[in-house]
Design an enzyme around this catalytic site. Structure first.
Site, mmCIF file in Angstrom:
data_model
loop_
_atom_site.group_PDB
_atom_site.id
_atom_site.type_symbol
_atom_site.label_atom_id
_atom_site.label_comp_id
_atom_site.label_asym_id
_atom_site.label_seq_id
_atom_site.Cartn_x
_atom_site.Cartn_y
_atom_site.Cartn_z
ATOM 1 N N GLY A 149 0.850 -1.185 0.000
ATOM 2 C CA GLY A 149 0.000 0.000 0.000
ATOM 3 C C GLY A 149 0.882 1.229 0.000
ATOM 4 O O GLY A 149 2.035 1.154 0.441
ATOM 5 N N GLN A 185 3.162 9.992 1.127
ATOM 6 C CA GLN A 185 4.448 9.283 1.193
ATOM 7 C C GLN A 185 5.350 9.581 0.005
ATOM 8 O O GLN A 185 6.540 9.318 0.055
ATOM 9 C CB GLN A 185 4.217 7.766 1.300
ATOM 10 C CG GLN A 185 3.524 7.361 2.595
ATOM 11 C CD GLN A 185 3.343 5.866 2.672
ATOM 12 O OE1 GLN A 185 2.362 5.331 2.171
ATOM 13 N NE2 GLN A 185 4.300 5.172 3.267
ATOM 14 N N CYS A 219 5.925 0.192 7.716
ATOM 15 C CA CYS A 219 5.538 1.291 6.836
ATOM 16 C C CYS A 219 6.770 1.734 6.057
ATOM 17 O O CYS A 219 7.848 1.878 6.629
ATOM 18 C CB CYS A 219 5.001 2.449 7.671
ATOM 19 S SG CYS A 219 4.551 3.897 6.703
ATOM 20 N N LEU A 220 6.589 1.959 4.754
ATOM 21 C CA LEU A 220 7.728 2.388 3.933
ATOM 22 C C LEU A 220 8.295 3.728 4.407
ATOM 23 O O LEU A 220 9.472 4.014 4.174
ATOM 24 C CB LEU A 220 7.317 2.493 2.457
ATOM 25 C CG LEU A 220 6.980 1.163 1.765
ATOM 26 C CD1 LEU A 220 6.444 1.425 0.358
ATOM 27 C CD2 LEU A 220 8.191 0.239 1.713
ATOM 28 N N HIS A 252 -4.521 1.434 7.460
ATOM 29 C CA HIS A 252 -3.171 2.004 7.537
ATOM 30 C C HIS A 252 -3.028 3.174 6.548
ATOM 31 O O HIS A 252 -2.540 4.254 6.910
ATOM 32 C CB HIS A 252 -2.158 0.900 7.235
ATOM 33 C CG HIS A 252 -0.721 1.331 7.255
ATOM 34 N ND1 HIS A 252 0.198 0.843 8.161
ATOM 35 C CD2 HIS A 252 -0.048 2.199 6.460
ATOM 36 C CE1 HIS A 252 1.377 1.415 7.919
ATOM 37 N NE2 HIS A 252 1.263 2.238 6.896
ATOM 38 N N GLU A 253 -3.484 2.963 5.314
ATOM 39 C CA GLU A 253 -3.348 4.016 4.290
ATOM 40 C C GLU A 253 -4.291 5.184 4.568
ATOM 41 O O GLU A 253 -3.926 6.342 4.353
ATOM 42 C CB GLU A 253 -3.593 3.444 2.891
ATOM 43 C CG GLU A 253 -2.683 2.289 2.496
ATOM 44 C CD GLU A 253 -1.202 2.584 2.704
ATOM 45 O OE1 GLU A 253 -0.782 3.748 2.594
ATOM 46 O OE2 GLU A 253 -0.447 1.633 3.016
ATOM 47 N N HIS A 268 -2.720 7.557 6.879
ATOM 48 C CA HIS A 268 -1.742 8.462 6.253
ATOM 49 C C HIS A 268 -2.413 9.752 5.776
ATOM 50 O O HIS A 268 -1.825 10.826 5.871
ATOM 51 C CB HIS A 268 -1.076 7.787 5.042
ATOM 52 C CG HIS A 268 0.106 6.939 5.392
ATOM 53 N ND1 HIS A 268 1.232 7.438 6.015
ATOM 54 C CD2 HIS A 268 0.358 5.627 5.187
ATOM 55 C CE1 HIS A 268 2.115 6.465 6.177
ATOM 56 N NE2 HIS A 268 1.610 5.351 5.689
HETATM 57 ZN ZN ZN Z 1 2.536 3.518 5.792
#
Ligand code: ZN
Length: 160
Positions: free
Chosen positions: A46, A51, A91-92, A133-134, A137
């Protein structure tokens, strides 16, 4: 179509509420494709627009990691969240941190596709977790905000 570099915590773009999309231009579609390519390039399941430094309410998700199965959601609203699920998340934008996070096990999300067409997604399993999660963000929240005080303190030094 291009792969973007990622923004990492504590970058401020990750901490604001993202702006809604009101014009579904080809720029919106291009951003969706860029998010998908960037997600694959970094081996993610995701990725949200903040991000890649874009203050826009859009994210992509693909827990299966199979090409062509990507979900793109613009202006999401989570109108139902039920049950409990706890899974280890990463998370990236927060490299090398993996922690158990408590979430809802079932969610319903409405929003639009990159052409502005309304969509509704009912999800459980890993997709439900990724959607939450997304969605976080776009609200300026990271998964580490959902950890206990003690675990956050432990991580604090590493994140500074
Ligand atoms: Zn993330």
């Amino acid at each position: 179509m291009s792969v973007h570099s990622l923004c990492f915590a504590p970058h401020p773009v990750l901490r604001g509420k993202a702006r809604p999309v009101d014009a579904f231009t080809h720029e919106v579609r291009r951003m969706a494709r860029d998010l998908i390519e960037t997600m694959y390039a970094h081996d993610g399941i995701g990725l949200a627009a903040p991000q890649i430094g874009q203050d826009v309410q859009m994210f992509v998700a693909n827990p299966s990691q199979r090409r062509g199965k990507e979900l793109v959601i613009v202006n999401p609203v989570m109108d139902r969240a039920q049950g409990r699920a706890t899974i280890v998340e990463g998370c990236l934008s927060v490299p090398d941190v993996w922690e158990r996070v408590r979430r809802a096990s079932h969610v319903r999300m409405t929003g639009q596709d990159p052409f502005g067409k309304p969509l509704t997604i009912n999800a459980d399993g890993l997709l439900a977790i990724v959607l939450q999660h997304e969605f976080d963000h776009l609200e300026g929240r990271l998964f580490i905000d959902r950890l206990s005080w003690f675990r956050r303190q432990r991580l604090r030094r590493r994140l500074r």
